[in-house]
Design a protein around this motif. Structure first.
Motif, mmCIF file in Angstrom:
data_model
loop_
_atom_site.group_PDB
_atom_site.id
_atom_site.type_symbol
_atom_site.label_atom_id
_atom_site.label_comp_id
_atom_site.label_asym_id
_atom_site.label_seq_id
_atom_site.Cartn_x
_atom_site.Cartn_y
_atom_site.Cartn_z
ATOM 1 N N UNK A 478 -11.440 -19.495 -75.785
ATOM 2 C CA UNK A 478 -10.213 -19.787 -75.037
ATOM 3 C C UNK A 478 -9.615 -18.571 -74.341
ATOM 4 N N UNK A 479 -10.092 -17.388 -74.663
ATOM 5 C CA UNK A 479 -9.499 -16.168 -74.097
ATOM 6 C C UNK A 479 -9.956 -15.962 -72.656
ATOM 7 N N UNK A 480 -8.997 -15.985 -71.745
ATOM 8 C CA UNK A 480 -9.304 -15.680 -70.346
ATOM 9 C C UNK A 480 -9.156 -14.184 -70.090
ATOM 10 N N UNK A 481 -8.102 -13.593 -70.660
ATOM 11 C CA UNK A 481 -7.806 -12.179 -70.477
ATOM 12 C C UNK A 481 -7.322 -11.624 -71.811
ATOM 13 N N UNK A 482 -7.638 -10.361 -72.096
ATOM 14 C CA UNK A 482 -7.178 -9.715 -73.320
ATOM 15 C C UNK A 482 -6.505 -8.399 -72.997
ATOM 16 N N UNK A 483 -5.496 -8.066 -73.795
ATOM 17 C CA UNK A 483 -4.858 -6.759 -73.722
ATOM 18 C C UNK A 483 -4.789 -6.183 -75.127
ATOM 19 N N UNK A 484 -4.922 -4.873 -75.224
ATOM 20 C CA UNK A 484 -4.766 -4.161 -76.485
ATOM 21 C C UNK A 484 -4.468 -2.708 -76.142
ATOM 22 N N UNK A 485 -4.448 -1.847 -77.142
ATOM 23 C CA UNK A 485 -4.209 -0.423 -76.875
ATOM 24 C C UNK A 485 -5.527 0.338 -76.998
ATOM 25 N N UNK A 486 -6.047 0.437 -78.215
ATOM 26 C CA UNK A 486 -7.308 1.154 -78.413
ATOM 27 C C UNK A 486 -8.155 0.486 -79.496
ATOM 28 N N UNK A 487 -7.871 -0.785 -79.750
ATOM 29 C CA UNK A 487 -8.585 -1.520 -80.788
ATOM 30 C C UNK A 487 -10.069 -1.637 -80.461
ATOM 31 N N UNK A 488 -10.884 -1.672 -81.517
ATOM 32 C CA UNK A 488 -12.325 -1.841 -81.336
ATOM 33 C C UNK A 488 -12.681 -3.205 -80.766
ATOM 34 N N UNK A 489 -11.703 -4.102 -80.668
ATOM 35 C CA UNK A 489 -11.961 -5.427 -80.109
ATOM 36 C C UNK A 489 -12.401 -5.344 -78.652
ATOM 37 N N UNK A 490 -12.184 -4.200 -78.011
ATOM 38 C CA UNK A 490 -12.651 -4.050 -76.629
ATOM 39 C C UNK A 490 -14.159 -4.252 -76.531
ATOM 40 N N UNK A 491 -14.887 -3.914 -77.602
ATOM 41 C CA UNK A 491 -16.340 -4.097 -77.569
ATOM 42 C C UNK A 491 -16.712 -5.567 -77.581
ATOM 43 N N UNK A 492 -16.039 -6.351 -78.439
ATOM 44 C CA UNK A 492 -16.306 -7.781 -78.471
ATOM 45 C C UNK A 492 -15.955 -8.432 -77.137
#
Length: 577
Positions: A478-492
């Motif tokens: 369901x995720x169209x866009x994601x925002x975070x700061x420096x979480x490792x979730x950027x890889x996923x």
């Protein structure tokens, strides 16, 4: 010159007993907060973290910590300073910032502090100035009660139990009597130590790559326990393995510490740390560490351990068994449960090999952390993910997902962070006709997040969905866009073709994670909160969907891992005599 040091749990006073010339926040807040506070106070308001020098400070801290190496070594060859100094590293970093601040201030300045605090006492000592505490004793009691009420109200049952046990039974002297040891299989197995849920998940992802090997996941805290395990993994609690420690050995090691402390305090930084009580924490940490070592000794003596893999070798509960495995001549492998680990730049590294997930992590460890390249092995853990969607399909997904992080752990004022972020995120979701979803870090709870949302954006609180636990297939789909700061979730997100934007102004003061992501085109960096409004335009221009793909698990990685676990490194086994 009149200077106010504002504790990170206090806000700017509404009334002022004096006219300040400078206010120094011992926490961190967005630039907009300091602009607002500067107008309110009629003087400049800055953060102590303005004096941080990012990765250069890691190297300075590493040199400081190395001064104590080789001086508190037990019969197993374990260097307790190298392990436990990491527990006071954050305090040492803050003291370095205060030292820099003191060099810009006049000795005759008047110091005020919103409450008794370490950094205020340190600055007073460095400047030999008078320090006035604004908080009264009654206010101190009230604030302390409010603090504990706030902390407890934000925790779920498992987290609260962990906090209470860590606080009042750190050496497991009570709870060990109420937990039974599991059955010993006698089978050769690889040890997986863990103290946190993400560490356990990462360890299991490696275990799944080797179904023909047996693993033992040993958790030292309730938070690390997993209910669902692969068939080749057995789980056990460390608690029933705790035994009374040898008081004579403990006294001997504390005596070695006292001798080392005298030498360390010849350096200005350690002299200050000792004067304000930071070094006073070491004896209690040492007793805790010895208790952990003795518990892990019971594991090694009762189970047929053939190797150890630690997914968090910076944390004593999971670094001590790694060191013990190495000292016993067993293969000792380590990895990090997140994308990157700056702790590798400041600590002694005991693992025979360090497993990295991709070239970005390998480059960071080699270039920033200065780890020997021959110690690094690219072997990404097995992770089951839903199929990636092409951007033409992804752009119809309904969610804008904000992946939270424990901002307080790197100095940020949580409410101020969200007071700046939430209206912008809500507006972005409205403009793009998406549902705003908060995916929580494992250290956070839905209850705590909901309370924060009601404080900051009560009018729209119910429009925001809050998710906890491991990221589900539904979330990724369901995720169209994601925002975070420096979480490792950027890889996923990158692997799943989800455009991900990094709020770089909220990065921590030391790690250099965001710049490393940018170096490898992982995520799109936003440099200020105003740029959140530019996300729709960036998406239309393709900036959100052209990130480089990261390495994925392969048969080659499984083969590499199998070879490492079965290798004979010809290490001399430690003597216990």
């Amino acid at each position: 010159m009149k200077v106010l040091l504002l504790d990170s749990e206090d806000t700017l006073p509404q009334s002022y007993p004096v006219a300040w010339d400078l206010v120094i926040d011992t926490g961190r807040a967005p630039a907009g907060t300091y602009e607002r506070w500067s107008k309110q106070a009629g003087c400049s308001v800055i953060s102590i973290y303005d004096y941080a020098e990012e990765t250069e400070d890691l190297y300075r801290l590493r040199e400081l910590l190395r001064l104590g190496s080789g001086r508190i070594v037990d019969q197993w060859g374990i260097d307790w300073w190298e392990i436990l100094s990491l527990e006071i590293a954050l305090d040492l970093q803050q003291l370095v910032l205060i030292h820099r601040l003191s060099k810009e201030m006049t000795p005759n300045c008047e110091l005020y502090s919103s409450r008794p605090q370490l950094l205020a006492t340190t600055l007073q000592r460095l400047l030999n100035a008078r320090l006035i505490i604004l908080e009264t004793r009654i206010q101190s009691v009230i604030q302390r009660v409010k603090h504990y009420q706030r902390v407890i109200s934000n925790l779920d049952a498992v987290q609260l139990l962990d906090v209470l046990e860590d606080k009042f039974d750190g050496e497991h002297s009570i709870r060990r009597h109420f937990t039974r040891r599991g059955q010993v299989s006698g089978q050769p197995l690889i040890l997986l130590p863990s103290a946190y849920i993400n560490v356990s998940r990462t360890a299991l992802s490696y275990a799944e790559m080797l179904p023909d090997h047996q693993f033992l996941l040993v958790h030292s805290r309730n938070n690390a326990k997993l209910t669902s395990l692969p068939k080749n993994v057995r789980s056990a609690s460390l608690t029933p393995y705790f035994v009374p420690s040898d008081k004579r050995e403990t006294a001997s090691l504390i005596e070695l510490w006292n001798s080392l402390k005298k030498e360390l305090t010849a350096r200005e930084e350690f002299n200050t740390a000792n004067a304000v009580g930071v070094l006073g924490r070491v004896p209690a940490l040492l007793r805790w560490g010895i208790a952990l070592r003795d518990a892990w000794t019971q594991i090694f003596e009762s189970e047929n351990v053939t190797a150890c893999l630690s997914a968090d070798d910076s944390n004593p509960p999971s670094s001590i068994p790694l060191i013990m495995a190495k000292k016993r001549g067993l293969p000792a492998l380590a990895c990090h449960h997140g994308a990157l680990s700056y702790m590798m730049a400041i600590k002694a590294n005991y693992a025979d090999f360090y497993l990295v997930k991709n070239e970005m992590e390998r480059d960071y460890l080699k270039r920033i952390c200065q780890v020997a390249p021959e110690k690094l092995v690219v072997a990404a853990p097995a992770r089951t993910k839903p199929n990636s969607l092409q951007w033409a399909t992804r752009r119809r997904a309904p969610w804008l997902v904000f992946f939270t992080e424990p901002y307080a752990s790197y100095g940020w004022r949580g409410d101020e962070v969200y007071r700046d972020l939430l209206p912008r995120l809500h507006s972005l979701a409205q403009d793009c006709e998406m549902k705003l979803v908060f995916k929580l870090h494992p250290f956070e709870t839905v209850k705590g997040c909901r309370k924060m949302l009601r404080r900051i954006i009560s009018k729209h609180e119910r429009e925001i969905e809050v998710l906890a636990g491991e990221a589900s297939d539904q979330l990724w789909h369901n995720a169209r866009v994601a925002l975070t700061v420096q979480s490792s979730v950027v890889l996923e997100c990158t692997a799943l073709n989800i455009p991900v934007f990094l709020c770089a102004w909220l990065r921590d003061a030391y790690s250099g994670y965001v710049s490393q992501y940018a170096r490898f085109d992982v995520g799109h960096v936003l440099m200020c909160p105003e740029q959140i409004a530019e996300v729709p335009k960036l998406l239309e221009n393709g900036n959100g969907a052209t990130f480089k793909q990261q390495a994925v698990p392969s048969e080659a990685a499984s083969h590499e891992l199998r070879q490492l676990f079965s290798a004979d490194y010809s290490l001399p086994a430690v003597s216990t005599a």
